[in-house]
Scaffold this motif. Structure first.
Motif, PDB file in Angstrom:
ATOM      1  N   GLY A  80      16.725  40.210 -15.564  1.00 33.26           N
ATOM      2  CA  GLY A  80      17.902  39.692 -14.872  1.00 33.26           C
ATOM      3  C   GLY A  80      17.971  39.771 -13.449  1.00 33.26           C
ATOM      4  O   GLY A  80      18.473  38.920 -12.724  1.00 33.26           O
ATOM      5  N   ILE A  81      17.705  40.922 -12.874  1.00 29.05           N
ATOM      6  CA  ILE A  81      17.806  41.095 -11.628  1.00 29.05           C
ATOM      7  C   ILE A  81      16.611  40.196 -10.953  1.00 29.05           C
ATOM      8  O   ILE A  81      16.775  39.852  -9.730  1.00 29.05           O
ATOM      9  N   SER A  82      15.744  39.758 -11.698  1.00 27.66           N
ATOM     10  CA  SER A  82      14.570  39.130 -11.135  1.00 27.66           C
ATOM     11  C   SER A  82      15.245  37.686 -11.010  1.00 27.66           C
ATOM     12  O   SER A  82      14.745  36.962 -10.098  1.00 27.66           O
ATOM     13  N   ALA A  83      15.809  37.450 -12.029  1.00 24.65           N
ATOM     14  CA  ALA A  83      16.525  35.774 -11.886  1.00 24.65           C
ATOM     15  C   ALA A  83      17.379  35.787 -10.941  1.00 24.65           C
ATOM     16  O   ALA A  83      17.513  34.982 -10.276  1.00 24.65           O
ATOM     17  N   TYR A  84      18.198  36.939 -10.868  1.00 27.17           N
ATOM     18  CA  TYR A  84      19.237  37.105  -9.617  1.00 27.17           C
ATOM     19  C   TYR A  84      18.735  36.770  -8.264  1.00 27.17           C
ATOM     20  O   TYR A  84      18.944  35.975  -7.334  1.00 27.17           O
ATOM     21  N   ARG A  85      17.393  37.455  -7.841  1.00 25.65           N
ATOM     22  CA  ARG A  85      16.619  37.345  -6.758  1.00 25.65           C
ATOM     23  C   ARG A  85      16.149  35.875  -6.612  1.00 25.65           C
ATOM     24  O   ARG A  85      16.293  35.334  -5.414  1.00 25.65           O
ATOM     25  N   VAL A  86      15.879  35.189  -7.558  1.00 25.27           N
ATOM     26  CA  VAL A  86      15.190  33.748  -7.498  1.00 25.27           C
ATOM     27  C   VAL A  86      16.660  33.000  -7.275  1.00 25.27           C
ATOM     28  O   VAL A  86      16.687  32.018  -6.343  1.00 25.27           O
ATOM     29  N   MET A 146      20.185  38.060   2.750  1.00 24.56           N
ATOM     30  CA  MET A 146      21.081  37.488   1.789  1.00 24.56           C
ATOM     31  C   MET A 146      22.163  38.538   1.260  1.00 24.56           C
ATOM     32  O   MET A 146      21.656  39.677   1.094  1.00 24.56           O
ATOM     33  N   ARG A 147      23.175  38.366   1.163  1.00 24.40           N
ATOM     34  CA  ARG A 147      24.369  39.051   0.816  1.00 24.40           C
ATOM     35  C   ARG A 147      24.114  39.150  -0.753  1.00 24.40           C
ATOM     36  O   ARG A 147      24.224  38.391  -1.324  1.00 24.40           O
ATOM     37  N   LEU A 148      24.625  40.291  -1.074  1.00 23.21           N
ATOM     38  CA  LEU A 148      24.778  40.465  -2.598  1.00 23.21           C
ATOM     39  C   LEU A 148      26.246  39.630  -3.300  1.00 23.21           C
ATOM     40  O   LEU A 148      27.253  39.988  -2.527  1.00 23.21           O
ATOM     41  N   ASN A 149      25.738  39.241  -4.397  1.00 26.20           N
ATOM     42  CA  ASN A 149      26.865  38.671  -4.792  1.00 26.20           C
ATOM     43  C   ASN A 149      27.046  39.193  -6.309  1.00 26.20           C
ATOM     44  O   ASN A 149      26.359  38.892  -7.156  1.00 26.20           O
ATOM     45  N   PRO A 150      27.887  40.235  -6.305  1.00 31.49           N
ATOM     46  CA  PRO A 150      27.965  41.045  -7.659  1.00 31.49           C
ATOM     47  C   PRO A 150      28.292  40.121  -8.913  1.00 31.49           C
ATOM     48  O   PRO A 150      27.672  40.466  -9.990  1.00 31.49           O
ATOM     49  N   ILE A 151      29.064  39.365  -8.843  1.00 33.75           N
ATOM     50  CA  ILE A 151      29.315  38.348 -10.185  1.00 33.75           C
ATOM     51  C   ILE A 151      28.018  37.685 -10.379  1.00 33.75           C
ATOM     52  O   ILE A 151      27.818  37.748 -11.621  1.00 33.75           O
ATOM     53  N   ALA A 152      27.429  37.106  -9.640  1.00 36.56           N
ATOM     54  CA  ALA A 152      26.185  36.339 -10.046  1.00 36.56           C
ATOM     55  C   ALA A 152      25.219  37.312 -10.476  1.00 36.56           C
ATOM     56  O   ALA A 152      24.618  37.163 -11.495  1.00 36.56           O
ATOM     57  N   LEU A 153      24.875  38.371  -9.616  1.00 39.03           N
ATOM     58  CA  LEU A 153      24.125  39.591 -10.217  1.00 39.03           C
ATOM     59  C   LEU A 153      24.605  39.897 -11.825  1.00 39.03           C
ATOM     60  O   LEU A 153      23.658  39.872 -12.695  1.00 39.03           O
TER      61      LEU A 153
END
Length: 157
Positions: free
Chosen positions: A61-67, A1-8
């Motif tokens: 927040g990082i955890s939620a982003y991964r989900v 999966m690609r990093l989505n900086p805005i979503a992160l």
């Protein structure tokens, strides 16, 4: 999966926003009512709480982003996210009950429920993404500490 900086950033900002709201309730009595309470010997200095909570909210927040990144592959994504927001709301409510309302006894019961929901949240996240679930461990450990601290403050007062 690609990093989505805005979503992160959004996923990290959400728990931080709950933390800021909690700080609003805390600030009303941390230098007045709270200082008058008898506290156990293991009560940390007040200046420890803000950096610890900030770090924990970032991990959450990082955890939620991964989900969130795996949302299209999750059958029960809405339920998982509902549990996530319930635990954030319970976290906020503890600050309101303890610091703003000065209801230590009620806060003891509320934080036990928060601990339970945070564990459920971690398990749900772990089933989706192992790292996301593991990122909840420091948060759960801190809630356990906060539960013991809250209970001891209740007993002493």
């Amino acid at each position: 999966m690609r990093l989505n900086p805005i979503a992160l950033i959004i996923n990290i900002a959400i728990p931080l926003a709950f933390g800021v709201a909690g700080a609003f309730f805390t600030s009303s009595s941390v230098t007045t009512w709270y200082v008058t309470l008898a506290k156990p010997s293991f009560n940390p200095p007040n200046q420890i709480f803000a950096p610890v909570w900030t770090a924990l909210y970032i991990l959450i927040g990082i955890s939620a982003y991964r989900v969130w990144q795996k949302r299209d592959t999750i059958n029960r994504f809405p339920r998982t996210i509902a549990i996530y927001f319930i635990q954030l709301m319970l976290n906020l409510m503890w600050s309101f009950i303890f610091f703003y309302s000065n209801q230590i006894g009620v806060a003891v019961f509320e934080i036990v429920f928060l601990l339970f929901i945070a564990i459920v949240n971690a398990i749900l996240f772990y089933r989706i993404d192992k790292i996301a679930g593991l990122l909840f461990i420091p948060y759960i450990l801190w809630i356990i500490f906060a539960t013991v601290l809250t209970y001891n403050i209740f007993i002493l007062n």
